[in-house]
Structure formats: C-alpha cells, structure tokens
Design a protein around this motif. Sequence first.
Motif, PDB file in Angstrom:
ATOM      1  N   ALA A 187      29.775  36.072  41.841  1.00  0.00           N
ATOM      2  CA  ALA A 187      30.033  34.925  42.716  1.00  0.00           C
ATOM      3  C   ALA A 187      31.495  34.538  42.553  1.00  0.00           C
ATOM      4  N   GLN A 188      32.193  34.409  43.677  1.00  0.00           N
ATOM      5  CA  GLN A 188      33.591  33.986  43.616  1.00  0.00           C
ATOM      6  C   GLN A 188      33.854  32.915  44.656  1.00  0.00           C
ATOM      7  N   ILE A 189      34.779  32.035  44.333  1.00  0.00           N
ATOM      8  CA  ILE A 189      35.161  30.970  45.257  1.00  0.00           C
ATOM      9  C   ILE A 189      36.313  31.495  46.093  1.00  0.00           C
ATOM     10  N   HIS A 227      28.431  36.496  36.263  1.00  0.00           N
ATOM     11  CA  HIS A 227      29.750  37.027  36.631  1.00  0.00           C
ATOM     12  C   HIS A 227      30.328  36.156  37.749  1.00  0.00           C
ATOM     13  N   THR A 228      31.333  35.357  37.407  1.00  0.00           N
ATOM     14  CA  THR A 228      31.935  34.467  38.403  1.00  0.00           C
ATOM     15  C   THR A 228      33.452  34.595  38.363  1.00  0.00           C
ATOM     16  N   GLN A 229      34.064  34.189  39.456  1.00  0.00           N
ATOM     17  CA  GLN A 229      35.521  34.191  39.565  1.00  0.00           C
ATOM     18  C   GLN A 229      35.930  32.884  40.239  1.00  0.00           C
ATOM     19  N   ALA A 230      36.800  32.136  39.577  1.00  0.00           N
ATOM     20  CA  ALA A 230      37.215  30.831  40.081  1.00  0.00           C
ATOM     21  C   ALA A 230      38.179  30.976  41.255  1.00  0.00           C
ATOM     22  N   ALA A 231      38.415  29.871  41.902  1.00  0.00           N
ATOM     23  CA  ALA A 231      39.297  29.848  43.071  1.00  0.00           C
ATOM     24  C   ALA A 231      40.743  30.053  42.645  1.00  0.00           C
ATOM     25  N   MET A 232      41.496  30.748  43.496  1.00  0.00           N
ATOM     26  CA  MET A 232      42.933  30.887  43.288  1.00  0.00           C
ATOM     27  C   MET A 232      43.595  29.690  43.953  1.00  0.00           C
ATOM     28  N   PHE A 283      31.808  28.100  36.778  1.00  0.00           N
ATOM     29  CA  PHE A 283      33.183  28.461  37.135  1.00  0.00           C
ATOM     30  C   PHE A 283      34.151  27.686  36.256  1.00  0.00           C
ATOM     31  N   SER A 284      35.298  28.298  35.940  1.00  0.00           N
ATOM     32  CA  SER A 284      36.328  27.584  35.191  1.00  0.00           C
ATOM     33  C   SER A 284      37.038  26.559  36.073  1.00  0.00           C
ATOM     34  N   ASN A 285      36.982  26.775  37.390  1.00  0.00           N
ATOM     35  CA  ASN A 285      37.619  25.855  38.332  1.00  0.00           C
ATOM     36  C   ASN A 285      36.850  25.909  39.648  1.00  0.00           C
ATOM     37  N   ALA A 286      36.314  24.794  40.072  1.00  0.00           N
ATOM     38  CA  ALA A 286      35.552  24.739  41.324  1.00  0.00           C
ATOM     39  C   ALA A 286      36.280  23.886  42.352  1.00  0.00           C
ATOM     40  N   ASP A 287      37.597  23.884  42.292  1.00  0.00           N
ATOM     41  CA  ASP A 287      38.415  23.059  43.178  1.00  0.00           C
ATOM     42  C   ASP A 287      38.178  23.417  44.641  1.00  0.00           C
ATOM     43  N   GLY A 288      37.918  22.427  45.463  1.00  0.00           N
ATOM     44  CA  GLY A 288      37.758  22.627  46.898  1.00  0.00           C
ATOM     45  C   GLY A 288      36.330  22.832  47.372  1.00  0.00           C
ATOM     46  N   LEU A 289      35.381  23.048  46.456  1.00  0.00           N
ATOM     47  CA  LEU A 289      33.980  23.206  46.872  1.00  0.00           C
ATOM     48  C   LEU A 289      33.382  21.838  47.197  1.00  0.00           C
ATOM     49  N   LYS A 290      32.481  21.835  48.162  1.00  0.00           N
ATOM     50  CA  LYS A 290      31.808  20.597  48.552  1.00  0.00           C
ATOM     51  C   LYS A 290      30.309  20.822  48.563  1.00  0.00           C
ATOM     52  N   ASP A 291      29.563  19.779  48.216  1.00  0.00           N
ATOM     53  CA  ASP A 291      28.110  19.863  48.330  1.00  0.00           C
ATOM     54  C   ASP A 291      27.752  20.125  49.794  1.00  0.00           C
ATOM     55  N   GLY A 292      26.835  21.053  50.014  1.00  0.00           N
ATOM     56  CA  GLY A 292      26.470  21.441  51.370  1.00  0.00           C
ATOM     57  C   GLY A 292      27.315  22.580  51.905  1.00  0.00           C
ATOM     58  N   GLY A 293      28.312  23.024  51.126  1.00  0.00           N
ATOM     59  CA  GLY A 293      29.166  24.134  51.549  1.00  0.00           C
ATOM     60  C   GLY A 293      28.393  25.447  51.616  1.00  0.00           C
ATOM     61  N   ASP A 294      29.004  26.441  52.214  1.00  0.00           N
ATOM     62  CA  ASP A 294      28.336  27.728  52.436  1.00  0.00           C
ATOM     63  C   ASP A 294      28.319  28.607  51.193  1.00  0.00           C
ATOM     64  N   VAL A 295      27.270  29.429  51.118  1.00  0.00           N
ATOM     65  CA  VAL A 295      27.194  30.565  50.211  1.00  0.00           C
ATOM     66  C   VAL A 295      27.020  31.767  51.131  1.00  0.00           C
ATOM     67  N   ARG A 296      27.935  32.744  51.027  1.00  0.00           N
ATOM     68  CA  ARG A 296      27.932  33.863  51.968  1.00  0.00           C
ATOM     69  C   ARG A 296      27.900  35.202  51.250  1.00  0.00           C
ATOM     70  N   ILE A 297      27.280  36.151  51.920  1.00  0.00           N
ATOM     71  CA  ILE A 297      27.334  37.554  51.514  1.00  0.00           C
ATOM     72  C   ILE A 297      27.850  38.326  52.720  1.00  0.00           C
ATOM     73  N   SER A 298      28.932  39.042  52.546  1.00  0.00           N
ATOM     74  CA  SER A 298      29.569  39.805  53.625  1.00  0.00           C
ATOM     75  C   SER A 298      29.879  38.921  54.831  1.00  0.00           C
ATOM     76  N   GLY A 299      30.230  37.677  54.595  1.00  0.00           N
ATOM     77  CA  GLY A 299      30.591  36.756  55.663  1.00  0.00           C
ATOM     78  C   GLY A 299      29.423  36.074  56.345  1.00  0.00           C
ATOM     79  N   ILE A 342      31.451  29.844  48.537  1.00  0.00           N
ATOM     80  CA  ILE A 342      31.131  30.826  47.502  1.00  0.00           C
ATOM     81  C   ILE A 342      30.733  32.124  48.187  1.00  0.00           C
ATOM     82  N   SER A 343      31.429  33.177  47.815  1.00  0.00           N
ATOM     83  CA  SER A 343      31.127  34.511  48.325  1.00  0.00           C
ATOM     84  C   SER A 343      30.438  35.288  47.211  1.00  0.00           C
ATOM     85  N   ILE A 344      29.303  35.893  47.524  1.00  0.00           N
ATOM     86  CA  ILE A 344      28.558  36.654  46.523  1.00  0.00           C
ATOM     87  C   ILE A 344      28.648  38.137  46.857  1.00  0.00           C
ATOM     88  N   GLU A 345      29.036  38.894  45.851  1.00  0.00           N
ATOM     89  CA  GLU A 345      29.064  40.349  45.952  1.00  0.00           C
ATOM     90  C   GLU A 345      27.819  40.865  45.244  1.00  0.00           C
TER      91      GLU A 345
END
Length: 193
Positions: free
Chosen positions: A95-97, A127-132, A43-59, A108-111
Amino acid sequence: MNRNAVETVMGAVVLVVAALFLFFAYTTSQVAAVSGYQLKARFSNADGLKDGGDVRISGIKVGSIVSQSLDPKTYQAVVILSIDPSVKLATDSVAQITSSGLLGDKYISIEPGNEDEMLAAGGTITHTQAAMSLENLIGQVIYSQAQGSGKGGGQSSASPGPPAPPPAAAPPAPSPAAPPPRQDENRPATTSP
C-alpha cells in the motif's frame, strides 16, 4: 407582469439544469463509500489523506479510507481501510500513498502481491510506502543547488569531472599578399566612367 413571468421561468430552468448536473456528477464520480471488510495499514507519514478517500488498484476504486489515527508507541499513522468484498488481497500486497496529478487529492494505491495466503478481515498490510512530499523534494533541490554554488566559483561539487579542455586556437588570419578575388567569367567586366 409578463417580464416577471419570463424571468421566473428562466430561473427555474437554470435551477433544473444545475440539479441535473450535480446528479450526473455525483453518480459518475464514485464518491460513495465502499462497504466491505476492513484492513489496517501503518505509514510513517499520512499527509494529505482524508477520511472517505479512495483506495485504488490499477486506478480502479476498490475501497475507502475509514479512519486515521496515531499510534502513541510508534508514532506511525494507522489508517483503517474498507475493501470491496469481491477483492481479495495477498499478504505481501503493498500500500502506498500517491496523488492523482501534481495538485490532485491523495489516495492509497495498492499493488497486489503474489502470495497464496490472503489477508483476512481485520488484517494488516505490512508493506507500506509513505507519501512523497513535493515541498520537501523542492527544498532538497534548492538546498543542494545552494551548497553546490558556494564552492568552486559556481561549479557544482556534486559532479566533479575532468577539467575542461582549453579553448581551440583561432584560425590564422589571411596573409596580406593574397590574390584578389576572381571575377566570374560569364559576367562582363564593368568599367568605371
């Protein structure tokens, strides 16, 4: 002595209820790390992600963030994900933040993609998209408003349009020779004494 025993029992009851609440919260919150195969995402910017954070598909949680590091050559954030082995991702998955709500934690939400070829363990999601950044968006809005108000006497230069039409003319004033208002025929005329 009797009062001290009642206070002790009430304190024990409060501690038991608190322990049950914490147990219930832990078992229903899905905070346990997911063990599975690892994937990499840049990612060009991974601001706000934490180790142990969730990876989700459709929530739905399907993985966890294992680690984050900085690539010294590209200066991109490299995020290692652990994905549930029952979930297979296509090579064109995105994958997008994103965040859960306005002030919620980022994850991280994966489509999932449509390719027939699946990512293997150790593969990379290309294919990734950084956080807004909410702060950056608000800053851009404020800056654009300040730039627009500096020109044209308060009109925004971002949307030039046709000039406003002149105000409509006022209706003509009643003429002084207008007839007096009519009296209602059903109401008798009143005379002054």
